[in-house]
Structures are given as C-alpha cells and as structure tokens.
Design an enzyme around this catalytic site. Structure first.
Site, PDB file in Angstrom:
ATOM      1  N   GLY A  46     -31.362 -12.596   5.346  1.00 51.72           N
ATOM      2  CA  GLY A  46     -30.909 -12.813   3.923  1.00 51.72           C
ATOM      3  C   GLY A  46     -30.112 -14.216   4.125  1.00 51.72           C
ATOM      4  N   GLN A  51     -23.599 -20.145   1.461  1.00 56.16           N
ATOM      5  CA  GLN A  51     -23.674 -20.240   2.742  1.00 56.16           C
ATOM      6  C   GLN A  51     -24.324 -21.715   3.151  1.00 56.16           C
ATOM      7  OE1 GLN A  51     -25.651 -16.428   3.409  1.00 56.16           O
ATOM      8  NE2 GLN A  51     -24.509 -16.777   5.208  1.00 56.16           N
ATOM      9  N   CYS A  91     -24.114 -11.994  10.163  1.00 56.36           N
ATOM     10  CA  CYS A  91     -24.154 -12.829   9.126  1.00 56.36           C
ATOM     11  C   CYS A  91     -24.280 -14.435   9.792  1.00 56.36           C
ATOM     12  CB  CYS A  91     -22.573 -12.883   8.562  1.00 56.36           C
ATOM     13  SG  CYS A  91     -22.593 -14.112   7.305  1.00 56.36           S
ATOM     14  N   LEU A  92     -24.963 -15.035   9.242  1.00 55.89           N
ATOM     15  CA  LEU A  92     -25.406 -16.492   9.782  1.00 55.89           C
ATOM     16  C   LEU A  92     -24.053 -17.319   9.665  1.00 55.89           C
ATOM     17  CD1 LEU A  92     -28.914 -16.886   8.126  1.00 55.89           C
ATOM     18  CD2 LEU A  92     -28.480 -16.470  10.463  1.00 55.89           C
ATOM     19  N   HIS A 133     -23.951  -7.353   0.704  1.00 61.34           N
ATOM     20  CA  HIS A 133     -23.623  -8.307   1.690  1.00 61.34           C
ATOM     21  C   HIS A 133     -23.847  -9.804   0.960  1.00 61.34           C
ATOM     22  CE1 HIS A 133     -23.446 -10.242   6.067  1.00 61.34           C
ATOM     23  NE2 HIS A 133     -23.989 -11.459   5.113  1.00 61.34           N
ATOM     24  N   GLU A 134     -25.000  -9.889   0.385  1.00 59.28           N
ATOM     25  CA  GLU A 134     -25.274 -11.492  -0.323  1.00 59.28           C
ATOM     26  C   GLU A 134     -24.438 -11.714  -1.654  1.00 59.28           C
ATOM     27  OE1 GLU A 134     -26.510 -13.166   1.616  1.00 59.28           O
ATOM     28  OE2 GLU A 134     -27.857 -11.912   2.900  1.00 59.28           O
ATOM     29  N   HIS A 137     -21.058 -12.752  -0.764  1.00 60.11           N
ATOM     30  CA  HIS A 137     -20.866 -14.106  -0.425  1.00 60.11           C
ATOM     31  C   HIS A 137     -20.870 -14.947  -1.798  1.00 60.11           C
ATOM     32  CE1 HIS A 137     -21.668 -14.820   3.686  1.00 60.11           C
ATOM     33  NE2 HIS A 137     -22.797 -13.980   3.779  1.00 60.11           N
TER      34      HIS A 137
HETATM   35  O1  GNR Z   1     -29.344 -11.847   8.958  1.00 63.25           O
HETATM   36  C1  GNR Z   1     -28.622 -11.112   8.574  1.00 63.25           C
HETATM   37  N1  GNR Z   1     -28.669  -9.711   8.802  1.00 63.25           N
HETATM   38  C2  GNR Z   1     -27.923  -8.754   8.281  1.00 63.25           C
HETATM   39  C3  GNR Z   1     -27.793  -7.629   8.895  1.00 63.25           C
HETATM   40  C4  GNR Z   1     -26.940  -6.502   8.575  1.00 63.25           C
HETATM   41  C5  GNR Z   1     -26.538  -6.633   7.049  1.00 63.25           C
HETATM   42  C6  GNR Z   1     -26.508  -8.056   6.480  1.00 63.25           C
HETATM   43  C7  GNR Z   1     -27.338  -8.943   7.173  1.00 63.25           C
HETATM   44  S1  GNR Z   1     -27.537 -10.502   6.149  1.00 63.25           S
HETATM   45  C8  GNR Z   1     -27.653 -11.553   7.703  1.00 63.25           C
HETATM   46  C9  GNR Z   1     -27.976 -13.101   7.120  1.00 63.25           C
HETATM   47  C10 GNR Z   1     -26.992 -13.430   6.124  1.00 63.25           C
HETATM   48  O2  GNR Z   1     -25.818 -13.859   6.642  1.00 63.25           O
HETATM   49  N2  GNR Z   1     -27.007 -13.148   4.841  1.00 63.25           N
HETATM   50  O3  GNR Z   1     -25.876 -13.827   4.193  1.00 63.25           O
HETATM   51 NI    NI Z   2     -24.006 -13.459   5.376  1.00 61.74          NI
END
Ligand code: GNR
Ligand code: NI
Length: 170
Positions: A46, A51, A91-92, A133-134, A137
């Site tokens: 995601g 980001q 998270c990236l 999670h997104e 952000h």
């Molecule tokens: O690549 C991603 N893997 C992930 C694994 C578990 C819960 C959330 C994520 S999102 C993350 C990519 C990212 O940073 N999205 O904002």
């Molecule tokens: Ni993330």
C-alpha cells in the site's frame, strides 16, 4: 509514469494532514499511476500520497500475491470498526522495521473511485489492517506511534544513523 521518492520517518512532512480530493481530474489519475508504480518498485502492499509528499487523500494498494490487482482509494474513511486484533506491520516510510500493533478486526469503509463513484464495503484481514494503516498516514499518523516512546526513539536513532552512513558495497 514516474517513480516518486518516499519520505522516511522522522521527516516532519509525514505528520501533515492530507486534504480531500475535490475534483477527480487527470492530475489525480496521474498521481495514482505514479503512486502504484512507486509502490510496486518499493515492494509495498500500500502507499498513501502523504508518503510521496502530496497532501491529498489518495491511497493505492495491491494485496494480491501476483501483484496484478492495483486498487485506488480516493477520500477513504472508516465508518465503523469492530473487534480488536494485532498484526505485524511494516511501512515504506519506516525502512526495515516490523512490529505488532493493535487494530480493529473488521471495518466498514467508504471511498471514491477515480471515476467519482462512491463505494461502501466491509473488510477484515489484511485489507482491514492496510486501510487503517493508510488512513492513519492521511492523518499524519504512523504505525510506530502505537509503540512506546522509548521504542520509537531507539528506532529514530537507528534510522538516522543508517541514513547518515553510506551503504557498504562489499
Ligand atoms: O508494504 C506494506 N506492508 C504492510 C504490512 C502490514 C501492514 C501494513 C502494511 S502497509 C506497507 C506499505 C506502506 O507503508 N503503506 O503506507
Ligand atoms: Ni505506511
């Protein structure tokens, strides 16, 4: 199509509030395409516009094994949450760090597609985790905010150190 640089914690730009997309014009489609290309290149599941330093409520995702099911969520919101669970997250914007954080188990959510159509649905499992999670952000929140301040501080030092030092190539 172009690759966009991904911001890393503790960059203060990750703490901004993203603004709703008002008109679904060509620039939003281009942004979504570039975000998908960036997400695939970085091997993420995601990515939120915040980001890549764009303060708009745009999220892309691909939860498929084959990496061939791109999804775009414009102005996503969680309407109701049920249950609690814990999943290992990464998270990236927080490279090479994975930790369990608490999340709702099931969510109902609403978003718009690139054509402006509004969709409402229910999710559990990885989609529920990833949506939370997104959307965090988009509100300037990172999954590491759910950890203790001590853990977060150690992590910040580790990331800042690794970004100061060149990567050794044997
Ligand atoms: O690549 C991603 N893997 C992930 C694994 C578990 C819960 C959330 C994520 S999102 C993350 C990519 C990212 O940073 N999205 O904002
Ligand atoms: Ni993330």
């Amino acid at each position: 199509m172009s690759l966009l640089p991904v911001l890393h914690f503790p960059d203060p730009r990750l703490r901004k509030q993203a603004k709703p997309v008002v008109t679904m014009d060509a620039s939003v489609r281009t942004l979504a395409d570039d975000m998908l290309e960036t997400m695939y290149a970085e091997r993420g599941i995601g990515l939120a516009a915040i980001q890549v330093n764009v303060q708009l409520r745009v999220v892309v995702m691909d939860l498929s094994e084959e990496r061939n099911q791109p999804r775009v969520f414009i102005n996503p919101v969680i309407l109701t949450s049920e249950g609690t669970g814990e999943a290992q997250e990464g998270c990236l914007s927080v490279p090479d760090f994975y930790e369990k954080v608490p999340r709702a188990e099931r969510v109902t959510y609403r978003y718009q597609e690139l054509d402006g159509k509004t969709i409402e649905a229910t999710a559990d499992g990885l989609l529920a985790v990833c949506l939370q999670h997104e959307i965090d952000h988009l509100n300037g929140k990172l999954f590491i905010d759910y950890l203790s301040p001590l853990k977060r501080q150690r992590l910040r030092k580790k990331i800042e150190k690794s970004e100061r030092e060149p990567v050794p190539v044997l």
